[in-house]
Design a protein around this motif. Structure first.
Motif, PDB file in Angstrom:
ATOM      1  N   TRP A  49       0.856  -1.183   0.000  1.00 18.55           N
ATOM      2  CA  TRP A  49       0.000   0.000   0.000  1.00 18.55           C
ATOM      3  C   TRP A  49       0.893   1.234   0.000  1.00 18.55           C
ATOM      4  O   TRP A  49       1.846   1.323   0.774  1.00 18.55           O
ATOM      5  CB  TRP A  49      -0.923   0.009   1.215  1.00 18.55           C
ATOM      6  N   VAL A  50       0.577   2.192  -0.882  1.00 13.99           N
ATOM      7  CA  VAL A  50       1.455   3.335  -1.124  1.00 13.99           C
ATOM      8  C   VAL A  50       0.757   4.631  -0.718  1.00 13.99           C
ATOM      9  O   VAL A  50      -0.357   4.915  -1.168  1.00 13.99           O
ATOM     10  CB  VAL A  50       1.856   3.413  -2.613  1.00 13.99           C
ATOM     11  N   LYS A  51       1.422   5.413   0.132  1.00 14.39           N
ATOM     12  CA  LYS A  51       0.926   6.731   0.563  1.00 14.39           C
ATOM     13  C   LYS A  51       1.630   7.807  -0.257  1.00 14.39           C
ATOM     14  O   LYS A  51       2.847   7.978  -0.179  1.00 14.39           O
ATOM     15  CB  LYS A  51       1.213   6.919   2.052  1.00 14.39           C
ATOM     16  N   PHE A  52       0.859   8.578  -1.040  1.00 18.36           N
ATOM     17  CA  PHE A  52       1.418   9.519  -2.014  1.00 18.36           C
ATOM     18  C   PHE A  52       1.594  10.915  -1.413  1.00 18.36           C
ATOM     19  O   PHE A  52       0.934  11.875  -1.818  1.00 18.36           O
ATOM     20  CB  PHE A  52       0.519   9.585  -3.255  1.00 18.36           C
ATOM     21  N   GLU A  53       2.547  11.038  -0.481  1.00 20.51           N
ATOM     22  CA  GLU A  53       2.830  12.357   0.100  1.00 20.51           C
ATOM     23  C   GLU A  53       3.518  13.290  -0.886  1.00 20.51           C
ATOM     24  O   GLU A  53       3.598  14.500  -0.646  1.00 20.51           O
ATOM     25  CB  GLU A  53       3.672  12.214   1.369  1.00 20.51           C
ATOM     26  N   ASN A  54       4.015  12.756  -1.992  1.00 19.15           N
ATOM     27  CA  ASN A  54       4.578  13.617  -3.030  1.00 19.15           C
ATOM     28  C   ASN A  54       3.495  14.408  -3.752  1.00 19.15           C
ATOM     29  O   ASN A  54       3.805  15.253  -4.601  1.00 19.15           O
ATOM     30  CB  ASN A  54       5.386  12.791  -4.029  1.00 19.15           C
ATOM     31  N   HIS A  55       2.224  14.195  -3.397  1.00 22.87           N
ATOM     32  CA  HIS A  55       1.125  14.972  -3.970  1.00 22.87           C
ATOM     33  C   HIS A  55       0.817  16.236  -3.175  1.00 22.87           C
ATOM     34  O   HIS A  55      -0.096  16.983  -3.534  1.00 22.87           O
ATOM     35  CB  HIS A  55      -0.154  14.122  -4.055  1.00 22.87           C
ATOM     36  N   GLN A  56       1.547  16.488  -2.081  1.00 21.08           N
ATOM     37  CA  GLN A  56       1.364  17.735  -1.357  1.00 21.08           C
ATOM     38  C   GLN A  56       1.716  18.919  -2.258  1.00 21.08           C
ATOM     39  O   GLN A  56       2.438  18.767  -3.249  1.00 21.08           O
ATOM     40  CB  GLN A  56       2.248  17.768  -0.100  1.00 21.08           C
ATOM     41  N   PHE A  57       1.241  20.113  -1.905  1.00 25.18           N
ATOM     42  CA  PHE A  57       1.497  21.291  -2.746  1.00 25.18           C
ATOM     43  C   PHE A  57       2.993  21.506  -2.942  1.00 25.18           C
ATOM     44  O   PHE A  57       3.450  21.831  -4.041  1.00 25.18           O
ATOM     45  CB  PHE A  57       0.858  22.534  -2.128  1.00 25.18           C
ATOM     46  N   THR A  58       3.786  21.332  -1.881  1.00 24.22           N
ATOM     47  CA  THR A  58       5.239  21.466  -1.993  1.00 24.22           C
ATOM     48  C   THR A  58       5.909  20.131  -2.261  1.00 24.22           C
ATOM     49  O   THR A  58       7.132  20.014  -2.171  1.00 24.22           O
ATOM     50  CB  THR A  58       5.832  22.111  -0.728  1.00 24.22           C
ATOM     51  N   ALA A  59       5.126  19.110  -2.547  1.00 22.97           N
ATOM     52  CA  ALA A  59       5.599  17.770  -2.933  1.00 22.97           C
ATOM     53  C   ALA A  59       6.289  17.022  -1.809  1.00 22.97           C
ATOM     54  O   ALA A  59       7.112  16.139  -2.076  1.00 22.97           O
ATOM     55  CB  ALA A  59       6.515  17.848  -4.156  1.00 22.97           C
ATOM     56  N   ALA A  60       5.954  17.326  -0.550  1.00 25.39           N
ATOM     57  CA  ALA A  60       6.570  16.587   0.556  1.00 25.39           C
ATOM     58  C   ALA A  60       5.728  16.705   1.820  1.00 25.39           C
ATOM     59  O   ALA A  60       5.024  17.700   2.036  1.00 25.39           O
ATOM     60  CB  ALA A  60       7.984  17.090   0.820  1.00 25.39           C
ATOM     61  N   TYR A  61       5.862  15.691   2.683  1.00 24.83           N
ATOM     62  CA  TYR A  61       5.110  15.622   3.938  1.00 24.83           C
ATOM     63  C   TYR A  61       5.502  16.702   4.931  1.00 24.83           C
ATOM     64  O   TYR A  61       4.774  16.969   5.897  1.00 24.83           O
ATOM     65  CB  TYR A  61       5.346  14.259   4.597  1.00 24.83           C
ATOM     66  N   LYS A  62       6.632  17.353   4.740  1.00 21.61           N
ATOM     67  CA  LYS A  62       7.168  18.315   5.704  1.00 21.61           C
ATOM     68  C   LYS A  62       6.184  19.444   6.027  1.00 21.61           C
ATOM     69  O   LYS A  62       6.283  20.078   7.075  1.00 21.61           O
ATOM     70  CB  LYS A  62       8.465  18.911   5.175  1.00 21.61           C
ATOM     71  N   GLU A  63       5.263  19.697   5.131  1.00 21.55           N
ATOM     72  CA  GLU A  63       4.246  20.734   5.373  1.00 21.55           C
ATOM     73  C   GLU A  63       3.485  20.478   6.669  1.00 21.55           C
ATOM     74  O   GLU A  63       3.108  21.420   7.378  1.00 21.55           O
ATOM     75  CB  GLU A  63       3.230  20.761   4.221  1.00 21.55           C
ATOM     76  N   ARG A  64       3.238  19.230   6.970  1.00 22.62           N
ATOM     77  CA  ARG A  64       2.382  18.872   8.101  1.00 22.62           C
ATOM     78  C   ARG A  64       2.973  19.367   9.418  1.00 22.62           C
ATOM     79  O   ARG A  64       2.318  20.062  10.197  1.00 22.62           O
ATOM     80  CB  ARG A  64       2.177  17.355   8.140  1.00 22.62           C
ATOM     81  N   GLY A  65       4.226  18.985   9.676  1.00 26.40           N
ATOM     82  CA  GLY A  65       4.866  19.396  10.913  1.00 26.40           C
ATOM     83  C   GLY A  65       5.101  20.888  10.976  1.00 26.40           C
ATOM     84  O   GLY A  65       4.934  21.518  12.041  1.00 26.40           O
ATOM     85  N   ALA A  66       5.486  21.485   9.847  1.00 26.98           N
ATOM     86  CA  ALA A  66       5.731  22.925   9.826  1.00 26.98           C
ATOM     87  C   ALA A  66       4.450  23.692  10.149  1.00 26.98           C
ATOM     88  O   ALA A  66       4.461  24.624  10.968  1.00 26.98           O
ATOM     89  CB  ALA A  66       6.268  23.333   8.454  1.00 26.98           C
TER      90      ALA A  66
END
Length: 413
Positions: A49-66
């Motif tokens: 199962w694949v989680k596509f965090e590269n689909h975030q606006f900035t293309a990375a999960y880092k947005e969440r914590g920031a």
């Protein structure tokens, strides 16, 4: 890594903190899909199962914590602004959400940072300061500016608010793919693993948690296993190329991780190429680390329901092109053959006729007459060609040999 209950300590982030972060950032980050990959499952022997965090606006999960961190800052601290040291996804996530919330953002980057990353970060509204030749030098300067300008420093991973924000990735995965047996989570500084591990274990105490690091940067692996390993080299997974893991995140990893595995550059390259070819999605090296672990250790995960996170998609296009071409070469679909010829009219024509007979496409031809140990009337010709597969390539080489040519394949390192 501790396993006995009596050795467990109270960690500074709980499942409730992750749920709180999820409510806080809802609607401001993309709820990325978690999808079953039939082809990757067949390829690896696991149910993937694949989680596509590269689909975030900035293309990375880092947005969440920031974002989770910014939203919990007092108004007066927001007004003064924030600062961070980063040459990658943390910079862009902080810059984007800082600009969206009206919070001034300053990012200190090492001078050698690629221009594209500088311009992308500036494009999200941040002020970029180039300082020093290394991340450590940039980070030290950011801490100086924090004091001088009264700014709030936002670390990339070693903070409870960052960790809680990253944990929202696991909440979404486990809602979309109930019954996951194992999560394979990339580790650089450890923020993503800490957050996801907290959320996943809180929801399912029996779930397996495996961290993955690049072989060239095994910093967390070395810490939790109490070994001394070098951290250096040019890795494709620069997003997790961290020499010094976080003090807080190390506590999470030591308590939560069932194990940490290391993956080499070939498996990282193969994973990037496969994700583009099979899932039609672009990932950076760090984002492909989970799949690289499945490729490197198939027996370990065979038959399990495994979740992997494509944690980022910010890869230089020229680097991506090189990775794809190298993958074609390793699979036998692209090759450079070195053929010894006599320097006489028609020599190249006769070789080319064999390529035509075998239905092999010639891409480039390189003649070498001077820098060779052959006699003056001899020459070396390198021919780059495109074949259907390795068997097709071997048939071509056999045909050249039958025709009397001395031929060898120029191999990749």
């Amino acid at each position: 890594m501790a396993t006995a209950l009596e050795t467990r300590e109270t960690l500074p982030v709980t499942l409730d903190d992750v749920h709180g972060a999820a409510e806080r950032i809802m609607g401001a980050v993309v709820r990325t899909p978690t999808l079953h990959s039939q082809t990757l499952s067949q390829l690896t022997g696991a149910e993937v199962w694949v989680k596509f965090e590269n689909h975030q606006f900035t293309a990375a999960y880092k947005e969440r914590g920031a974002l989770n961190t910014l939203l919990q800052m007092p108004a007066e601290r927001r007004a003064h602004g924030v600062i961070a040291a980063s040459a990658g996804n943390h910079a862009q996530g902080l810059a984007y959400h800082g600009s969206r919330l009206g919070i001034p953002v300053t990012i200190v980057m090492p001078r050698p940072t690629p221009t594209v990353k500088v311009t992308q970060t500036e494009g999200h509204g941040a002020t970029v300061i180039l300082h020093g030749e290394t991340f450590d030098a940039a980070n030290a300067h950011a801490r100086e500016l924090e004091v001088e300008r009264g700014l709030t420093f936002v670390p990339p991973f070693d903070h409870p608010h960052i960790i809680a924000g990253q944990g929202t990735v696991a909440l979404e995965m486990m809602a979309d793919a109930p019954g996951l047996d194992t999560l394979i989570i990339p580790i650089g500084g450890g923020g993503l693993f800490s957050g996801m591990g907290t959320a996943a274990r809180g929801l399912n105490p029996a779930i397996g948690l495996i961290g993955v690091q690049a072989e060239l940067y095994p910093s967390m692996y070395a810490r939790v296993k109490h070994v001394d390993l070098p951290c250096e080299g040019d890795t494709l997974a620069e997003g997790i190329a961290v020499k010094q893991p976080g003090a807080i995140t190390s506590r999470f990893v030591e308590q939560l991780a069932d194990d940490i595995v290391l993956v080499g550059e070939r498996h990282l390259e193969k994973a990037v190429a496969l994700l583009l070819q099979i899932e039609k999605t672009v990932v950076e090296g760090a984002g492909a680390a989970g799949l690289a672990a499945l490729l490197a250790y198939p027996d370990r995960f065979a038959g399990q329901k495994v979740g992997i996170v494509l944690c980022g998609g910010n890869i230089d296009t020229r680097l991506l092109a090189n990775v794809l071409l190298r993958d074609l070469a390793r699979s036998g679909r692209l090759a450079r053959l070195r053929v010894r010829l006599q320097d006489r009219p028609g020599a190249l024509f006769h070789v080319a006729r064999i390529f035509d007979e075998q239905q092999v496409n010639i891409i480039e031809v390189y003649h070498q007459r001077v820098f060779t140990t052959l006699p003056a009337k001899g020459l070396i010709t390198d021919i780059e060609c495109e074949t259907r597969d390795r068997a097709h390539l071997e048939r071509l080489m056999a045909a050249l040999g039958t025709a009397g040519y001395e031929v060898s394949q120029v191999e990749l390192a």
